[in-house]
Design a protein around this motif. Structure first.
Motif, PDB file in Angstrom:
ATOM      1  N   ARG A   1      -6.277   4.413   1.701  1.00 53.26           N
ATOM      2  CA  ARG A   1      -6.312   3.210   0.756  1.00 53.26           C
ATOM      3  C   ARG A   1      -6.724   2.163   1.138  1.00 53.26           C
ATOM      4  O   ARG A   1      -7.428   1.354   0.758  1.00 53.26           O
ATOM      5  CB  ARG A   1      -4.669   3.477   0.218  1.00 53.26           C
ATOM      6  N   ALA A   2      -6.172   1.652   2.548  1.00 55.21           N
ATOM      7  CA  ALA A   2      -6.595   0.241   2.925  1.00 55.21           C
ATOM      8  C   ALA A   2      -8.277   0.089   3.189  1.00 55.21           C
ATOM      9  O   ALA A   2      -8.576  -0.966   3.010  1.00 55.21           O
ATOM     10  CB  ALA A   2      -5.799  -0.012   4.431  1.00 55.21           C
TER      11      ALA A   2
ATOM     12  N   VAL B   1       0.958  -1.320  -0.049  1.00 55.27           N
ATOM     13  CA  VAL B   1      -0.023  -0.006   0.076  1.00 55.27           C
ATOM     14  C   VAL B   1       0.861   1.122  -0.055  1.00 55.27           C
ATOM     15  O   VAL B   1       0.447   2.168  -0.971  1.00 55.27           O
ATOM     16  CB  VAL B   1      -1.030   0.076   1.087  1.00 55.27           C
TER      17      VAL B   1
ATOM     18  N   VAL C   1      -3.435  -6.015   2.985  1.00 56.06           N
ATOM     19  CA  VAL C   1      -2.739  -4.763   2.821  1.00 56.06           C
ATOM     20  C   VAL C   1      -1.316  -5.171   3.554  1.00 56.06           C
ATOM     21  O   VAL C   1      -1.302  -5.250   4.549  1.00 56.06           O
ATOM     22  CB  VAL C   1      -3.285  -3.634   3.471  1.00 56.06           C
TER      23      VAL C   1
END
Length: 565
Positions: A352-353, A336, A365
């Motif tokens: 993002r996760a 990530v 991730v």
């Protein structure tokens, strides 16, 4: 039963007599050697480094142990007396067991160890400036991928200057189907105008077989740009493909999972969907041949969880579906972000996760960060990261154990930036001991880490010529010798492929050691494994620096394993 016991004893006596005869011959030959002999040959284990001017050693035989499907190295050092040696080479006999089993000589590979010169030592280097054997030039060049012109370096035959050493690295591979037992044979060293020297070799093959697929996951970075530039080809071109394959093959042979290349990753359409038509066959071959343990799914665009979110969601779902259809979904993860070290970077990792987890459950991730942030004000990544990859220098046992108990994966990795700030972890520089490359696998076991990450095996861009300038990376005024460069470019021997290093070989040895630990732990003997590991690998800053201690621990694990076979 008595007949079998008598036969076993007779076989044992015959083996001992043959071995003693070889040793006696070597001893008689050695007794006639003076300090001025034309050629003196002695041996060392794979963790030793012999300088060009070191005095000759006294060991003149080889005793090694290995499992099936394992490589085991040793070294032969050729020392010239008062006059130079010319045309030096070595050959191996077959290795034979009393029951008639044979390990053919083609499983014994010779490399001339090329000395490289460290001019400016790495920070806190224990070895300092000087000449280090490191690059391994094969005696026999590969049959394919040859380049026109005269090679810059050759494996054999080679010359040795008067009063100097030339080490030879020897790899013995034990095929998976071989019977356990004691195998004996010889290595013969020859040179022009002097008598040949024969070295007896005894190999004990344990009744253990290492698995084809590595038990430790790994990511050692990309191959593309550096190897394309060094080999003078266009990346992803037809000329590039076989070169890329050779580097991937060598990583896999060292139990390192080679990264998925551009040429095998599905083509990505504008909306994030994928087209596997042109890449599928190469990916199947890459995954199956190299026993890949990790498939990093790529994030698209500059703002994956923002303006590029829609196509990333499409891409994540399409990739996971494709991997699952081929039985590869358990290898999937998203790298990530690399080393988030600000509050804003932490916030972006969480954003993002969240997008990845919502888009496609099952994709993990990965983040190169420790579970406890360096600054509490940055907040936590717990719940966002599934695969933690802390630096050895920033390891916190309590925080790591908490995440392992919660079901997260933990890997480990090294980087140069802490090598000159007072930390005492293993460091992967040429002028550090070879044990530093092998012991991390043991410390990984000690800490529960199940993966290993490194940023590059082919970082040659920091130097104009790695063969004459080992300073592959420079940071804050410091030079790091061999940083990110576990291979040498094969162009130096007229070959479009990789040249191994002794450092890479010892990473392999550590990953093979890890297989012993896991095999025994899987037999409900975890307590013995943990106790044995603690004797040599207590933490990232505390391990036994004596190579023999590691060999003894490996032997104890192997003996315990063979009791159940």
């Amino acid at each position: 039963m008595r007949v079998r016991n008598v036969r076993a004893k007779l076989h044992h006596m015959e083996r001992v007599m043959r071995w003693n005869t070889l040793l006696l011959a070597v001893a008689l030959a050695a007794s006639t050697v003076t300090a001025h002999a034309a050629m003196v040959v002695y041996t060392a284990d794979g963790l030793a480094r012999m300088g060009p001017d070191d005095p000759p050693g006294s060991t003149s035989s080889v005793t090694i142990h290995a499992a099936r499907n394992e490589y085991e190295p040793f070294q032969i050092i050729v020392h010239a007396g008062d006059t130079p040696l010319a045309g030096v080479s070595a050959t191996a006999s077959d290795l034979r067991a009393p029951d008639g089993s044979v390990i053919a000589s083609l499983n014994v590979t010779f490399y001339r160890e090329q000395y490289v010169h460290v001019v400016t030592p790495s920070p806190r280097s224990p070895g300092g400036a000087g000449w280090y054997p490191d690059a391994l030039i094969p005696f026999e060049r590969p049959k394919t991928g040859l380049r026109p012109g005269k090679p810059r370096f050759v494996g054999a035959p080679f010359d040795v200057a008067a009063g100097a050493n030339q080490p030879v690295w020897v790899d013995v591979y034990v095929p998976a189907g071989k019977a356990p037992g004691v195998y004996t044979g010889t290595v013969t060293v020859t040179a022009a105008a002097t008598d040949a020297v024969t070295i007896p070799v005894e190999l004990t093959v344990w009744n253990i077989t290492l698995p084809e697929t590595p038990s430790m996951r790994s990511n050692f970075g990309k191959l593309g740009t550096d190897i394309a530039n060094m080999h003078g080809v266009v990346m992803n071109s037809l000329e590039f493909l076989p070169i890329e394959w050779e580097y991937g093959a060598q990583l896999a042979a060292h139990r390192i999972s080679p990264i998925i290349p551009n040429t095998a990753y599905p083509e990505v359409r504008g909306d994030g969907s994928i087209d596997t038509h042109r890449t599928h066959a190469r990916l199947v071959r890459w995954m199956n041949t190299f026993h890949v343990t990790g498939f990093p799914i790529r994030l698209l665009g500059d703002d994956p969880a923002g303006r590029d979110q829609a196509r990333n969601v499409t891409h994540l779902r399409a990739m996971y579906s494709y991997l699952k259809a081929n039985g590869w979904e358990k290898t999937a993860y998203v790298y990530v972000m690399d080393e988030p070290n600000t509050a804003a970077a932490y916030a972006e990792v969480r954003r993002r996760a969240a997008m990845i987890h919502a888009a496609q459950p099952g994709i993990k991730v990965l983040c190169t960060e420790q579970p406890d942030p360096q600054e509490a004000s940055w907040g936590s990544l717990v719940g966002s990261v599934d695969i933690w990859v802390p630096l050895w220098s920033l390891w916190n046992d309590a925080a790591v154990t908490a995440r392992e108990r919660a079901g997260d994966e933990v890997w480990s990795y090294t980087a140069l930036c802490f090598a000159y700030r007072g930390y005492d972890t293993p460091f992967w520089e040429i002028d550090y001991p070879l044990l530093d490359y092998r012991i991390p696998a043991w410390i990984n076991w000690r800490t529960g880490a199940t993966g290993l990450l490194y940023w590059s095996p082919v970082n040659w861009s920091g130097t104009s010529d790695i063969w004459t300038d080992t300073g592959t990376h420079h940071n804050q005024g410091a030079t790091f010798n061999g940083e990110g460069a576990l291979f040498y470019p094969g162009t130096a021997i007229g070959y479009d492929g990789p040249i191994l290093s002794m450092r890479l070989q010892q990473i392999r040895e550590g990953l093979e050691d890890y297989e012993y630990l896991k095999l025994l732990a899987d037999r409900n003997d975890r307590a013995f494994v943990d106790e044995t590991v603690r004797t040599i690998a207590r933490s990232w800053t505390d391990w036994d620096s004596h190579p023999q201690a590691l060999y003894d621990a490996r032997e104890a694990i192997a003996q315990r394993l063979t009791r159940g076979n």
